[in-house]
Design an enzyme around this catalytic site. Structure first.
Site, PDB file in Angstrom:
ATOM      1  N   CYS A 114      -0.193   7.999  -2.392  1.00  0.00           N
ATOM      2  CA  CYS A 114      -1.536   7.497  -2.687  1.00  0.00           C
ATOM      3  C   CYS A 114      -2.225   7.022  -1.404  1.00  0.00           C
ATOM      4  CB  CYS A 114      -1.478   6.426  -3.774  1.00  0.00           C
ATOM      5  SG  CYS A 114      -3.100   6.048  -4.450  1.00  0.00           S
TER       6      CYS A 114
ATOM      7  N   HIS B 198       1.264   8.989  -8.140  1.00  0.00           N
ATOM      8  CA  HIS B 198       2.334   7.988  -8.034  1.00  0.00           C
ATOM      9  C   HIS B 198       3.614   8.516  -8.660  1.00  0.00           C
ATOM     10  CE1 HIS B 198       0.098   4.523  -6.455  1.00  0.00           C
ATOM     11  NE2 HIS B 198      -0.930   5.168  -6.981  1.00  0.00           N
TER      12      HIS B 198
ATOM     13  N   GLU C 117       6.458   7.211  -8.446  1.00  0.00           N
ATOM     14  CA  GLU C 117       7.400   6.139  -8.775  1.00  0.00           C
ATOM     15  C   GLU C 117       7.258   5.625 -10.203  1.00  0.00           C
ATOM     16  OE1 GLU C 117       4.782   5.919  -6.890  1.00  0.00           O
ATOM     17  OE2 GLU C 117       3.783   3.965  -6.985  1.00  0.00           O
TER      18      GLU C 117
END
Ligand code: XMP
Length: 506
Positions: free
Chosen positions: A80, A165, A167
């Site tokens: 990001c 993202h 994660e």
């Protein structure tokens, strides 16, 4: 040692990146973005991740890093803001996105080792800016409907970046992505695990302590207990544990906890009655951060005076864990709460701190506790914050409010246990809301306090969902609290997840 460094540009959930890497069996740590190249290199650097951020690369104050990170010879992954920063520092262009994406969107993946064995699928987007021109030598390797450069790479230089993202669990192939980066791109073998580290931790503690004496602040919670068990294994009777009854404990807590420590763990523990000191210092204080700082300071003053009584101690052992450090604002994130043992500490005190669990997450701490052979009831105890009921009485603290809170909490714990939910719920407690409302009991009007019930499920306290307690159990809890606890005429259930809420109300 294999190690992946995450430069933390301040997004609250950057800890998740560290977890995802660790889940691949590789140690990872978050460092402030302007850390020196020496610190970043440390021992055995295998890769670098540039995290997300609330900043924009064109803000004067936007956090940056040393561009030398791109020339260290290890792979770099930007996530990001990390992608935007890589672009900015390497001569590409970043602009405000025409459409602000904040959702799960479908992504098409191109040819990249990052996306090996990943079919086109959903990724989580959350950004205002986007890359409009790639830096020289880069190619786009993923796209979404509104974001043509959803990922880029310069494979020769081993520089990679994604706008989404990976994660967060909403990215469908989250674990696969990290496996590709950690093993495929960085070439790590894995094999790191917190429980496999026990002997190493014990040896490190032995060296650090030498001939000196240590006092430990024990709270009855998982973290300080595991820390004490580790240090006790390392230095035996050079460790003296101190359990402070600050008057903010739950009903019967002191007896239960002391029993565990003395009978089941064989620790040398001094119990200190400091109720008067804490309650006097807290009298009339309503602001949560002020309360936390007063509690943090009072703990240290008690430890100092107890250390004197045993002939002095140079080190203070604390059960600080990784989320405490992050939530207290270290590493670039904003301060959400000053945890009593980090941001709540006074500026000056007479100890060197020993915090062997500082790099670990809660579930990792529990794994270490189990590897040490600690009693399961203690390792799996629900977390209890050091400031105790002090942050569950909203507003200023009085004996009367504490007593109402203790009794209601006791009933909640009893009913949760009877319903067989105690192992399923991460944390459950009552809150003295301080709010009064009108009710009717018997045939008379009441104007009394409302008690809040908080119960959450989680794996690590970083993100939580409110627990799905069956209505009949909630009803029994409510009926009993109102019937058995004087001055309570209403019980409310907190249905807020984290984020946007936090677990504790203060
Ligand atoms: P929040 O309220 O930030 O809490 O969502 C996350 C976890 O941390 C515990 N907590 C603390 N633990 N000292 C501690 O030892 C503190 O000052 C503190 N504040 C919150 C909280 O109970 C939850 O498990």
């Amino acid at each position: 040692m294999e190690r992946i460094v995450i430069l933390n540009f301040g997004a609250q959930y950057n800890q998740l990146i560290a977890r995802r890497v660790r889940e691949q069996g590789v140690y990872s740590e978050l460092l402030p973005p302007m850390s020196s190249i020496e610190r970043i290199k440390g021992d055995g650097l295998s890769g670098i991740i540039l995290s997300g951020s609330p900043d924009s690369v064109y803000d004067e104050a936007g956090r940056k890093c040393d561009p030398a990170v791109f020339s260290l010879g290890v792979p770099v992954l930007g996530i990001c803001y990390g992608m935007q920063l890589m672009t900015y520092l390497l001569g590409g262009e970043v602009k405000k996105a025409p459409v602000r994406e904040y959702a799960g969107v479908h992504a098409n993946f191109g040819n990249s080792p990052l996306f090996k064995d990943m079919p086109d699928s959903t990724v989580w987007m959350s950004h205002n800016d986007m890359v409009t021109r790639l830096p020289e030598g880069f190619e786009a390797v993923a796209s979404t409907k509104d974001c043509p450069n959803a990922a880029m790479q310069n494979e020769g230089r081993r520089l990679f970046a994604v706008q989404f993202h990976p994660e967060v669990a909403h990215t469908e192939y989250c674990a696969k992505f990290f496996s590709n980066f950690v093993h495929g791109v960085c070439g790590c073998k894995g094999g790191w695990s917190p429980e496999g580290l026990v002997n190493e931790l014990v040896e490190d503690i032995k060296k650090r302590v030498g001939d000196r004496r240590v006092v430990a602040g024990l709270s009855g919670g998982v973290d300080s207990s595991v820390a004490a068990a580790l240090v006790s294994k390392a230095v035996g009777d050079k460790l003296t544990c101190i359990f402070v009854d600050h008057g903010l404990l739950r009903k019967n807590e002191a007896d239960e906890v002391m029993h565990f420590y003395r009978e089941n763990m064989g620790l040398n523990v001094i119990e200190v009655d400091a109720k008067a000191l804490f309650l006097e210092k807290l009298a009339g204080v309503a602001e949560p951060e002020k309360k936390r700082k007063i509690i943090g300071e009072s703990f240290v003053r008690v430890f100092e005076s107890e250390a004197k009584k045993i002939g002095g101690a140079e080190l203070l052992l604390q059960g600080t864990i990784y989320p405490d450090v992050i939530e207290s604002g270290a590493g670039g994130a904003s301060v959400i709460k000053s945890h009593h043992n980090v941001g709540g500490l006074p500026e000056k005190f007479g100890f060197e701190l020993l915090e062997p669990l500082r790099p670990f997450f809660k579930d990792e701490v529990r794994a270490i506790g189990e590897a040490l052979g600690m009693p399961k009831e203690l390792v799996w105890r629900q977390p209890f914050p050091g400031p105790g009921l002090g942050i569950r009485v909203i507003g200023d603290i009085t004996e009367e409010k504490l007593s109402i809170l203790r009794e209601s909490d006791w009933i909640l714990r009893d009913e949760i246990k009877k319903a067989g939910l105690d192992k399923k719920i991460w944390q459950y407690f009552t809150v003295f809301t301080g709010m009064r409302s009108v009710g009717v009991m018997g045939d008379s009007r009441t104007y009394d306090y409302a008690i809040g019930v908080r119960a959450v499920v989680s794996t690590d306290a970083m993100t939580v969902e409110f627990a799905d307690i069956p209505a009949h159990v909630l009803r029994r809890i409510s009926n009993r609290i109102i019937a058995e606890v004087p001055h309570v005429n209403r019980v409310v259930y907190d249905i807020t997840d984290k984020p946007p809420g936090t677990i504790e109300w203060e």
